[in-house]
Motif scaffolding. Structure first.
Motif, PDB file in Angstrom:
ATOM      1  N   ALA A   4      29.681  32.326  49.707  1.00 13.37           N
ATOM      2  CA  ALA A   4      30.708  31.716  50.560  1.00 13.37           C
ATOM      3  C   ALA A   4      31.871  32.742  50.323  1.00 13.37           C
ATOM      4  N   LEU A   5      32.641  32.551  51.559  1.00 12.15           N
ATOM      5  CA  LEU A   5      33.954  33.409  51.777  1.00 12.15           C
ATOM      6  C   LEU A   5      34.866  32.093  52.067  1.00 12.15           C
ATOM      7  N   ILE A   6      35.919  32.252  51.085  1.00 13.02           N
ATOM      8  CA  ILE A   6      37.176  31.586  51.564  1.00 13.02           C
ATOM      9  C   ILE A   6      38.442  32.706  52.082  1.00 13.02           C
ATOM     10  N   ALA A   7      39.094  32.403  53.194  1.00 16.34           N
ATOM     11  CA  ALA A   7      39.792  33.223  53.661  1.00 16.34           C
ATOM     12  C   ALA A   7      41.250  32.234  53.896  1.00 16.34           C
ATOM     13  N   ASP A   8      42.431  32.608  53.491  1.00 14.75           N
ATOM     14  CA  ASP A   8      43.649  31.949  53.687  1.00 14.75           C
ATOM     15  C   ASP A   8      44.648  32.799  54.301  1.00 14.75           C
ATOM     16  N   TYR A   9      45.122  32.312  55.310  1.00 16.08           N
ATOM     17  CA  TYR A   9      46.340  33.033  56.192  1.00 16.08           C
ATOM     18  C   TYR A   9      47.600  32.881  55.511  1.00 16.08           C
ATOM     19  N   LYS A  10      48.391  34.129  55.368  1.00 16.50           N
ATOM     20  CA  LYS A  10      49.721  33.984  55.000  1.00 16.50           C
ATOM     21  C   LYS A  10      50.464  34.877  55.849  1.00 16.50           C
ATOM     22  N   PRO A  16      43.808  37.126  44.248  1.00 15.58           N
ATOM     23  CA  PRO A  16      43.104  35.820  43.969  1.00 15.58           C
ATOM     24  C   PRO A  16      42.492  35.331  42.810  1.00 15.58           C
ATOM     25  N   LEU A  17      42.169  36.210  41.811  1.00 12.19           N
ATOM     26  CA  LEU A  17      41.842  35.646  40.580  1.00 12.19           C
ATOM     27  C   LEU A  17      42.910  35.270  39.727  1.00 12.19           C
ATOM     28  N   GLU A  18      44.028  35.450  40.029  1.00 11.52           N
ATOM     29  CA  GLU A  18      45.196  35.171  39.481  1.00 11.52           C
ATOM     30  C   GLU A  18      46.097  34.164  40.115  1.00 11.52           C
ATOM     31  N   PHE A  45      36.985  35.575  48.003  1.00 11.89           N
ATOM     32  CA  PHE A  45      38.039  35.109  48.547  1.00 11.89           C
ATOM     33  C   PHE A  45      39.013  36.177  48.923  1.00 11.89           C
ATOM     34  N   ALA A  46      39.872  35.888  49.944  1.00 12.33           N
ATOM     35  CA  ALA A  46      40.718  36.887  50.398  1.00 12.33           C
ATOM     36  C   ALA A  46      41.847  36.269  51.136  1.00 12.33           C
ATOM     37  N   PHE A  47      42.888  36.716  51.031  1.00 14.07           N
ATOM     38  CA  PHE A  47      44.499  36.326  51.670  1.00 14.07           C
ATOM     39  C   PHE A  47      44.640  37.326  52.749  1.00 14.07           C
ATOM     40  N   VAL A  51      45.308  42.724  52.348  1.00 18.77           N
ATOM     41  CA  VAL A  51      44.178  41.660  52.349  1.00 18.77           C
ATOM     42  C   VAL A  51      43.737  41.283  50.768  1.00 18.77           C
ATOM     43  N   PRO A  52      44.613  41.057  49.764  1.00 15.39           N
ATOM     44  CA  PRO A  52      44.177  40.997  48.167  1.00 15.39           C
ATOM     45  C   PRO A  52      42.796  40.131  48.437  1.00 15.39           C
ATOM     46  N   TYR A  53      41.727  40.673  47.584  1.00 20.88           N
ATOM     47  CA  TYR A  53      40.421  40.024  47.576  1.00 20.88           C
ATOM     48  C   TYR A  53      39.862  39.869  45.890  1.00 20.88           C
ATOM     49  N   GLY A  54      39.300  38.883  45.748  1.00 19.46           N
ATOM     50  CA  GLY A  54      38.540  38.704  44.423  1.00 19.46           C
ATOM     51  C   GLY A  54      37.400  37.911  44.778  1.00 19.46           C
ATOM     52  N   MET A  55      36.452  38.031  43.556  1.00 20.26           N
ATOM     53  CA  MET A  55      35.290  37.206  43.686  1.00 20.26           C
ATOM     54  C   MET A  55      35.066  36.331  42.505  1.00 20.26           C
TER      55      MET A  55
END
Length: 270
Positions: free
Chosen positions: A118-124, A133-135, A158-160, A168-172
């Protein structure tokens, strides 16, 4: 004619993913009501991104943020899935079970799934720095919600998307590695808040119940009445303006002497 969507009228849970960082810092935290120019701009951009229609945006700046967010989203989808087919849902409501008796819900800007990925993306849309994301407590909650809602998903990208910062901060997240810990961490934060926040309504809040910090207190509706902030004010006054306060031990919540109360009001603003 553009499609009308009003994000501002959507319901919010008592404890929502966006509150978790502040609740982790202070179990008595509760956000202020109201709006601001920046939040209204963010709402317009989110609504435009949901329906892919920028016609209601009010400035070139808003259009630039909108365009940059779309570009970053397309890149994320390619990186996550390559040429595989995927299902994408925008503004998907997640009900997040955090323990046997409590749940919260939030709305994820983008959830795309393909097989066990899955990919979750959140707009800021603002300029604030965002935790990785992991924190990030909001990311943790959304990841837990997706693992619960999609039992076949084992891996979450997961990405913001933060266009104004060009970041684009990213984590798995991985189900086997993370899911149990995510639920336990979030449950601990919410349980502490469930115990502490009702004390504001009964005037039972004490200094030991709350934990002041610059980035949490300025968004809290109880900033003006918090005993911990009052105690900090008194300590500062003692150091720099000792003549403002009477001698001896005083406490922000247990003095009845009119002269002492008047002096404390000058220091604390309460």
């Amino acid at each position: 004619m553009s499609q009308e969507i009003n994000h501002a009228e959507r319901a919010h849970a008592e404890f929502s993913p966006s509150q978790l960082k502040n609740l982790k810092q202070c179990a008595g935290y509760q956000g202020r009501s109201g709006t601001s120019e920046a939040s209204e701009m963010g709402t317009r951009i989110h609504e435009a991104l949901e329906i892919r229609d920028p016609s209601n945006l009010k400035s070139e700046k808003e259009i630039d943020i909108y365009d940059a967010a779309i570009t970053e989203e397309e890149t994320l989808l390619v990186n996550a899935f390559g040429d595989k087919e995927y299902t994408l849902i925008r503004e998907e409501r997640l009900v997040i079970e955090i323990d046997a008796k409590s749940e919260m819900f939030g709305t994820a800007d983008i959830i795309a799934t393909s097989g066990d990925v899955a990919l979750i993306a959140d707009y800021k849309t603002g300029i604030s720095e965002i935790d990785e994301p992991l924190e990030n407590w909001q990311a943790k909650a959304y990841a837990l919600g997706v693992f619960q809602k999609y039992p076949n998903v084992n891996f979450i990208h997961f990405a913001f998307i933060i266009p104004q910062r060009r970041e684009v901060p990213y984590g798995m997240f991985e189900r086997d590695r993370d899911m149990v810990n995510l639920r336990n961490e979030i449950s601990n934060v919410v349980r502490a808040a469930e115990t502490t926040r009702p004390k504001w309504d009964t005037n039972g809040i004490d200094i030991d119940d709350v934990t002041p910090s610059v980035n949490t207190c300025r968004f809290c509706r109880y900033e003006d009445t918090c005993p911990a902030l009052g105690a900090i004010s008194i300590e500062i006054a003692r150091k720099y303006k000792p003549d403002l306060l009477p001698q001896g031990d005083i406490h922000v919540s247990n003095t009845e002497d009119p002269e002492t109360l008047a002096k404390m009001y000058i220091v604390t603003g309460k």
